[in-house]
Scaffold this motif. Structure first.
Motif, PDB file in Angstrom:
ATOM      1  N   PHE A  15       1.228  -1.022   0.214  1.00 54.63           N
ATOM      2  CA  PHE A  15      -0.277  -0.114  -0.090  1.00 54.63           C
ATOM      3  C   PHE A  15       0.725   1.022  -0.334  1.00 54.63           C
ATOM      4  CE2 PHE A  15      -4.196  -1.726   1.847  1.00 54.63           C
ATOM      5  CZ  PHE A  15      -4.194  -2.104   0.766  1.00 54.63           C
ATOM      6  N   GLU A  16       1.996   1.370   0.635  1.00 55.97           N
ATOM      7  CA  GLU A  16       3.265   1.951   1.010  1.00 55.97           C
ATOM      8  C   GLU A  16       3.466   2.354  -0.483  1.00 55.97           C
ATOM      9  OE1 GLU A  16       6.174   3.359   3.871  1.00 55.97           O
ATOM     10  OE2 GLU A  16       4.346   3.021   4.766  1.00 55.97           O
ATOM     11  N   ASP A  17       4.234   1.802  -1.160  1.00 53.44           N
ATOM     12  CA  ASP A  17       5.076   1.321  -2.362  1.00 53.44           C
ATOM     13  C   ASP A  17       4.375   2.066  -3.226  1.00 53.44           C
ATOM     14  OD1 ASP A  17       6.899   0.696  -1.294  1.00 53.44           O
ATOM     15  OD2 ASP A  17       6.488  -1.201  -1.831  1.00 53.44           O
ATOM     16  N   PHE A  18       2.861   1.580  -3.211  1.00 52.56           N
ATOM     17  CA  PHE A  18       1.789   2.007  -4.386  1.00 52.56           C
ATOM     18  C   PHE A  18       1.358   3.398  -4.298  1.00 52.56           C
ATOM     19  CE2 PHE A  18      -2.062   2.030  -6.701  1.00 52.56           C
ATOM     20  CZ  PHE A  18      -1.858   1.165  -7.960  1.00 52.56           C
ATOM     21  N   GLY A  19       1.510   4.023  -3.385  1.00 59.77           N
ATOM     22  CA  GLY A  19       1.156   5.451  -3.706  1.00 59.77           C
ATOM     23  C   GLY A  19       2.226   6.000  -4.149  1.00 59.77           C
ATOM     24  N   VAL A  20       4.025   5.537  -3.328  1.00 60.29           N
ATOM     25  CA  VAL A  20       4.850   6.121  -4.580  1.00 60.29           C
ATOM     26  C   VAL A  20       5.187   6.188  -5.865  1.00 60.29           C
ATOM     27  CG1 VAL A  20       7.306   6.197  -3.705  1.00 60.29           C
ATOM     28  CG2 VAL A  20       5.621   6.053  -1.612  1.00 60.29           C
ATOM     29  N   SER A  21       4.182   4.855  -6.528  1.00 59.25           N
ATOM     30  CA  SER A  21       4.885   4.611  -7.743  1.00 59.25           C
ATOM     31  C   SER A  21       4.176   5.262  -7.827  1.00 59.25           C
ATOM     32  CB  SER A  21       4.673   2.709  -7.803  1.00 59.25           C
ATOM     33  OG  SER A  21       5.929   2.513  -7.585  1.00 59.25           O
ATOM     34  N   MET A  22       2.736   5.368  -7.862  1.00 61.57           N
ATOM     35  CA  MET A  22       1.493   6.462  -8.556  1.00 61.57           C
ATOM     36  C   MET A  22       2.245   8.316  -8.579  1.00 61.57           C
ATOM     37  SD  MET A  22      -1.089   3.872  -9.957  1.00 61.57           S
ATOM     38  CE  MET A  22      -2.651   5.576  -9.625  1.00 61.57           C
ATOM     39  N   VAL A  23       2.542   8.478  -7.347  1.00 60.19           N
ATOM     40  CA  VAL A  23       3.040   9.354  -7.575  1.00 60.19           C
ATOM     41  C   VAL A  23       4.452   9.843  -8.580  1.00 60.19           C
ATOM     42  CG1 VAL A  23       4.315  11.609  -6.668  1.00 60.19           C
ATOM     43  CG2 VAL A  23       2.318  10.410  -5.510  1.00 60.19           C
ATOM     44  N   ASN A  24       4.895   8.607  -8.669  1.00 63.38           N
ATOM     45  CA  ASN A  24       6.501   8.264  -9.691  1.00 63.38           C
ATOM     46  C   ASN A  24       5.343   8.843 -11.053  1.00 63.38           C
ATOM     47  OD1 ASN A  24       7.990   8.464  -7.643  1.00 63.38           O
ATOM     48  ND2 ASN A  24       8.692   6.253  -7.925  1.00 63.38           N
ATOM     49  N   MET A  25       4.761   8.156 -11.409  1.00 65.69           N
ATOM     50  CA  MET A  25       3.819   7.557 -12.878  1.00 65.69           C
ATOM     51  C   MET A  25       3.218   8.766 -13.218  1.00 65.69           C
ATOM     52  SD  MET A  25       1.184   4.630 -14.223  1.00 65.69           S
ATOM     53  CE  MET A  25      -0.383   5.421 -13.034  1.00 65.69           C
ATOM     54  N   GLY A  26       2.919   9.820 -12.509  1.00 67.56           N
ATOM     55  CA  GLY A  26       2.026  11.556 -12.166  1.00 67.56           C
ATOM     56  C   GLY A  26       2.809  12.034 -12.575  1.00 67.56           C
ATOM     57  N   ASN A  27       3.946  11.948 -12.449  1.00 66.53           N
ATOM     58  CA  ASN A  27       5.161  12.978 -12.977  1.00 66.53           C
ATOM     59  C   ASN A  27       5.435  13.162 -14.282  1.00 66.53           C
ATOM     60  OD1 ASN A  27       5.680  14.490 -11.008  1.00 66.53           O
ATOM     61  ND2 ASN A  27       6.885  13.120  -9.846  1.00 66.53           N
ATOM     62  N   ILE A  28       5.213  11.811 -14.694  1.00 69.06           N
ATOM     63  CA  ILE A  28       5.668  11.705 -16.178  1.00 69.06           C
ATOM     64  C   ILE A  28       5.510  12.563 -16.873  1.00 69.06           C
ATOM     65  CG2 ILE A  28       5.780  10.339 -18.024  1.00 69.06           C
ATOM     66  CD1 ILE A  28       5.082   7.689 -16.629  1.00 69.06           C
ATOM     67  N   GLY A  29       6.375  13.179 -17.747  1.00 66.67           N
ATOM     68  CA  GLY A  29       6.251  14.501 -18.797  1.00 66.67           C
ATOM     69  C   GLY A  29       4.660  15.357 -18.846  1.00 66.67           C
ATOM     70  N   VAL A  30       4.409  16.010 -17.296  1.00 69.50           N
ATOM     71  CA  VAL A  30       3.468  16.754 -17.094  1.00 69.50           C
ATOM     72  C   VAL A  30       4.253  18.260 -17.476  1.00 69.50           C
ATOM     73  CG1 VAL A  30       3.095  16.094 -14.606  1.00 69.50           C
ATOM     74  CG2 VAL A  30       4.850  17.901 -14.982  1.00 69.50           C
ATOM     75  N   LEU A  31       2.500  19.128 -18.238  1.00 73.79           N
ATOM     76  CA  LEU A  31       2.846  20.567 -18.706  1.00 73.79           C
ATOM     77  C   LEU A  31       2.674  20.893 -17.285  1.00 73.79           C
ATOM     78  CD1 LEU A  31       0.816  19.927 -22.034  1.00 73.79           C
ATOM     79  CD2 LEU A  31       3.182  19.940 -21.799  1.00 73.79           C
ATOM     80  N   THR A  32       2.898  22.138 -16.727  1.00 71.41           N
ATOM     81  CA  THR A  32       3.348  23.008 -16.070  1.00 71.41           C
ATOM     82  C   THR A  32       3.392  24.367 -16.000  1.00 71.41           C
ATOM     83  OG1 THR A  32       5.383  23.063 -15.370  1.00 71.41           O
ATOM     84  CG2 THR A  32       3.881  21.130 -14.130  1.00 71.41           C
ATOM     85  N   GLY A  33       3.098  25.069 -15.218  1.00 75.58           N
ATOM     86  CA  GLY A  33       2.421  26.627 -15.688  1.00 75.58           C
ATOM     87  C   GLY A  33       1.736  27.661 -17.248  1.00 75.58           C
TER      88      GLY A  33
END
Ligand code: HEM
Length: 330
Positions: A299-317
């Motif tokens: 469970f702990e790892d899953f949250g961390v890996s989902m955050v990692n996946m959520g960082n892929i190629g993001v557009l910001t600003g």
């Protein structure tokens, strides 16, 4: 001497700083001031959906993976094709069985009412994924937000970037590495297959015609022989049941737990891409450890890996835009 030392150290520090700031572009609570109820609006609708139509949880979680792996987490998966000669990601076969577009549209409409042109569709997908998992009795994690929406969506990119269900371990590892994800992320995120359904065609070859002989014994040697009759009972040979649904984690396909790892460890994972997690020493060790453990570490790892996946190629600003409707460019 000192000067020589610093000309070497300084650029390295600068590189680290720049790398750090790339990660820091997203922020937990990004909408705190601009749309204080944003996360509550998403959660309210997902709570409702998980009560009235819990089988939508699987596809709603899968959206985030299929979005992030193609052009980054920019909601390009939600865009309609501009015309029939330019099919979009959503038209690609691996995306054709995704369901829940209406849920996403309802959430987006509620957000537009509360805070027009503020919350991106890309963030909506990230928040939905978290809420589905936690409402299915899985872990809860803080979701960094601040993604903006892309304007480009190309069918062939989805075909090229999304791992296939017959992938071997080296392709899976390299497809995840190409996205900046680790071998650990691969095995942890595969644990999402504790939730939801698959179509029979994803497993028929493994149980009827693995090497092309097609006789009664032509099954995938990586699949537990005693499990084959059970799967055959659910899925007839092609084409009869091709699009019949089967539970990926039979018995608990609506709850997020670590039983996926128990299944894979017993050689009962549904896809070849699940079975091959036993072919690499690191993924195998993780599967075997989680198979017999309480779900705390997973469970702990899953949250961390989902955050990692959520960082892929993001557009910001000022990159991209905040779409008003998730299927349409502004
Ligand atoms: C490692 C590579 C992966 C492969 C090859 C793969 C492949 C698949 C396939 C073939 C299905 C069945 C689709 C259908 O027949 O409708 C499926 C379902 C699903 N996948 Fe994956 N997947 C992978 C990773 C992931 C990841 C990283 C996530 C999320 C973090 C995920 C979440 C899901 C969910 C929730 C479902 C159930 C969907 C439903 O109920 O409709 N998968 N996956």
């Amino acid at each position: 001497m000192a000067r020589q030392c610093c000309t070497i150290v300084f650029p390295a520090a600068l590189v680290l700083l720049l790398l750090g700031s790339a990660d820091a572009q997203l922020e937990v609570g990004f909408y705190r001031k601009s749309c204080p109820n944003a996360e509550a609006i998403v959660r309210a609708e997902i709570s409702r959906v998980m009560t009235v139509a819990p089988t939508l949880g699987g596809p709603l979680l899968r959206f985030f993976f299929h979005d992030c792996f193609v052009r980054g987490c920019d909601a390009s998966i939600l865009l309609n094709a501009t015309d029939s000669s330019n099919p979009a990601e959503k038209d690609a076969i691996p995306n054709s069985f995704l369901r829940g577009y209406k849920v996403i549209d309802t959430i987006k409409a509620n957000l537009e009412k509360a805070c027009p042109s503020t919350v991106s569709c890309a963030d909506v997908l990230a928040l939905i994924a978290r809420d589905v998992v936690s409402l299915a009795k899985g872990p809860y994690w803080e979701v960094p937000t601040g993604r903006r929406d892309g304007r480009v969506s190309i069918m062939s990119e989805a075909l090229n970037m999304l791992p296939g269900f017959t992938a071997n371990i080296s392709s899976l590892k390299s497809q995840f590495a190409a996205q900046g994800l680790s071998v650990k992320d691969l095995v942890v995120l595969s644990g999402a297959h504790t939730l939801g359904n698959a179509h029979c065609f994803t497993v028929t070859n493994r149980i009827y015609n693995f090497s092309g002989r097609g006789d009664n014994t032509d099954t995938d040697p990586a699949l537990d022989k005693r499990y084959v009759p059970k799967l055959r009972g659910k899925c007839s040979p092609l084409p009869a049941d091709a699009i019949k649904l089967i539970e990926m984690d039979p018995g608990s396909f609506l709850s997020f737990d670590n039983s996926y790892f128990t299944l894979v460890s017993k050689r009962r994972g549904l896809f070849e891409s699940d079975a091959v997690l036993l072919d690499d020493s690191e993924t195998r060790a993780y599967v075997l450890r989680q198979a017999n453990a309480p779900p705390t570490e997973f469970f702990e790892d899953f949250g961390v890996s989902m955050v990692n996946m959520g960082n892929i190629g993001v557009l910001t600003g000022s990159q991209g835009e905040i779409r008003k409707q998730c299927a349409l460019r502004n």
